[in-house]
Design a protein around this motif. Structure first.
Motif, short mmCIF file in Angstrom:
data_model
loop_
_atom_site.label_atom_id
_atom_site.label_comp_id
_atom_site.label_asym_id
_atom_site.label_seq_id
_atom_site.Cartn_x
_atom_site.Cartn_y
_atom_site.Cartn_z
N THR A 81 0.63 -1.08 0.04
CA THR A 81 -0.04 0.27 -0.36
C THR A 81 0.65 1.32 -0.16
N GLU A 82 1.93 0.75 -0.13
CA GLU A 82 3.15 2.00 -0.36
C GLU A 82 3.23 3.32 0.70
N GLY A 83 2.81 1.92 2.45
CA GLY A 83 3.07 2.87 4.05
C GLY A 83 2.08 3.14 4.40
N ARG A 84 0.41 3.07 2.96
CA ARG A 84 -0.70 3.77 3.34
C ARG A 84 -1.10 2.68 4.17
N THR A 85 -2.38 3.41 5.90
CA THR A 85 -2.92 2.81 6.59
C THR A 85 -4.08 2.64 5.84
N TYR A 86 -5.08 1.03 6.82
CA TYR A 86 -6.40 1.23 6.60
C TYR A 86 -7.21 3.09 6.74
N ALA A 87 -7.42 3.34 7.63
CA ALA A 87 -7.93 4.44 7.59
C ALA A 87 -7.27 5.61 6.60
N GLU A 88 -5.72 5.55 6.10
CA GLU A 88 -5.32 6.64 5.49
C GLU A 88 -6.07 6.23 3.38
N LEU A 89 -6.01 4.61 2.87
CA LEU A 89 -6.77 4.50 2.67
C LEU A 89 -7.82 4.29 2.34
N GLY A 90 -8.66 4.83 3.59
CA GLY A 90 -10.73 5.13 3.69
C GLY A 90 -10.74 6.37 3.47
N ALA A 91 -9.88 7.27 3.61
CA ALA A 91 -9.96 8.81 3.25
C ALA A 91 -9.29 9.12 1.69
N GLU A 92 -8.54 7.98 0.83
CA GLU A 92 -8.36 8.69 0.26
C GLU A 92 -9.38 7.89 -0.78
N MET A 93 -10.43 6.68 -0.60
CA MET A 93 -11.31 6.46 -1.60
C MET A 93 -12.48 7.58 -1.49
N SER A 94 -12.29 8.35 -0.54
CA SER A 94 -13.05 8.96 0.01
C SER A 94 -13.44 10.26 -1.30
N GLN A 95 -12.20 10.42 -1.42
CA GLN A 95 -11.69 12.11 -2.17
C GLN A 95 -11.81 11.19 -3.35
N VAL A 96 -12.21 9.98 -4.14
CA VAL A 96 -11.95 9.76 -5.68
C VAL A 96 -13.57 9.36 -6.54
N GLU A 97 -13.37 9.18 -7.64
CA GLU A 97 -15.55 8.51 -7.74
C GLU A 97 -15.50 7.05 -7.36
N PRO A 98 -16.51 6.38 -7.05
CA PRO A 98 -16.78 5.55 -6.40
C PRO A 98 -16.29 4.42 -7.70
N GLU A 99 -16.53 4.57 -9.21
CA GLU A 99 -16.79 4.18 -10.01
C GLU A 99 -15.36 3.23 -10.43
N SER A 100 -14.62 4.44 -10.39
CA SER A 100 -13.23 4.15 -11.26
C SER A 100 -12.49 3.11 -10.59
N GLU A 101 -11.88 3.34 -11.68
CA GLU A 101 -10.90 2.65 -11.09
C GLU A 101 -9.34 2.76 -9.87
N GLU A 102 -8.70 3.85 -10.14
CA GLU A 102 -8.54 4.66 -9.02
C GLU A 102 -8.84 3.91 -7.61
N HIS A 103 -10.08 4.04 -7.49
CA HIS A 103 -10.89 3.79 -5.70
C HIS A 103 -11.50 2.30 -5.48
N ALA A 104 -11.56 0.94 -7.34
CA ALA A 104 -11.28 -0.18 -7.05
C ALA A 104 -10.05 -0.38 -6.57
N GLU A 105 -9.09 -0.01 -6.58
CA GLU A 105 -7.65 0.35 -6.43
C GLU A 105 -7.93 0.29 -4.96
N LEU A 106 -7.83 1.11 -4.82
CA LEU A 106 -7.57 1.61 -3.50
C LEU A 106 -8.26 0.58 -2.01
N ALA A 107 -9.34 0.34 -3.62
CA ALA A 107 -10.36 -0.29 -2.11
C ALA A 107 -9.50 -1.72 -1.97
N ALA A 108 -8.98 -2.87 -3.28
CA ALA A 108 -8.08 -3.66 -2.45
C ALA A 108 -7.04 -3.55 -1.98
N GLN A 109 -6.35 -2.90 -2.15
CA GLN A 109 -5.23 -2.46 -1.26
C GLN A 109 -6.04 -2.14 0.38
#
Length: 165
Positions: A81-109
């Protein structure tokens, strides 16, 4: 020896015996707990990862190998996760489009970090169980020795009272 003194000596003897028995129960319980936790870990057939700082390649059966594997699991999760914690990934997920590829990648991480966290918690629980087992065993031994000492003191006191009478 007076009746009161005899009663006191009898009470102290009982306390000594009870302390000794309680100590034995604690020691046996602590040893049984250690064996059970070790056996359960062995049944999982976990091996410390080859890139662990300590005990690489060893089977996880004790507190040190369990701790080493928990440590390397965290290392792997943070690398994924490039050093990101569960909470940090959740915060990043809330800032991207829910159906985007980036959201799916963050969800997997985030799922990777969550799974790693669960595995680490399980391993740390076994580490704590080993610690408690060692503590209880040690306390049991101390109590058993204390019970023996109490009984010997009563015996010595009775001998002294008999010799002075």
């Amino acid at each position: 020896m007076t009746t009161t003194t005899a009663r006191s000596a009898g009470f102290i003897k009982v306390v000594g015996i009870a302390t000794f028995i309680l100590g034995l129960v604690f020691a046996v319980g602590g040893i049984a707990t250690w064996i059970t936790v070790s056996s359960q870990l062995a049944d999982e057939e976990i091996t410390v990862s080859d890139d662990a700082r300590w005990f690489a390649g060893d089977p996880v059966r004790g507190p040190l190998t369990a701790y080493a594997e928990a440590d390397v699991i965290n290392t792997h999760a943070m690398a994924a996760t490039e050093g990101r914690t569960y909470a940090e990934l959740g915060a990043e997920m809330s800032q991207v489009e829910p159906e985007s590829e980036e959201h799916a990648e963050l969800a997997a991480q985030r799922e990777t970090v969550m799974t790693a966290s669960f595995l680490r918690a399980s391993l740390f629980t076994s580490v704590v169980a080993f610690g408690v087992a060692a503590l209880v065993t040690g306390l049991g031994i101390v109590l058993a020795l204390t019970g023996i000492a109490i009984r010997r003191l009563v015996h010595l006191t009775n001998q002294d009272a008999s010799s002075t009478a």
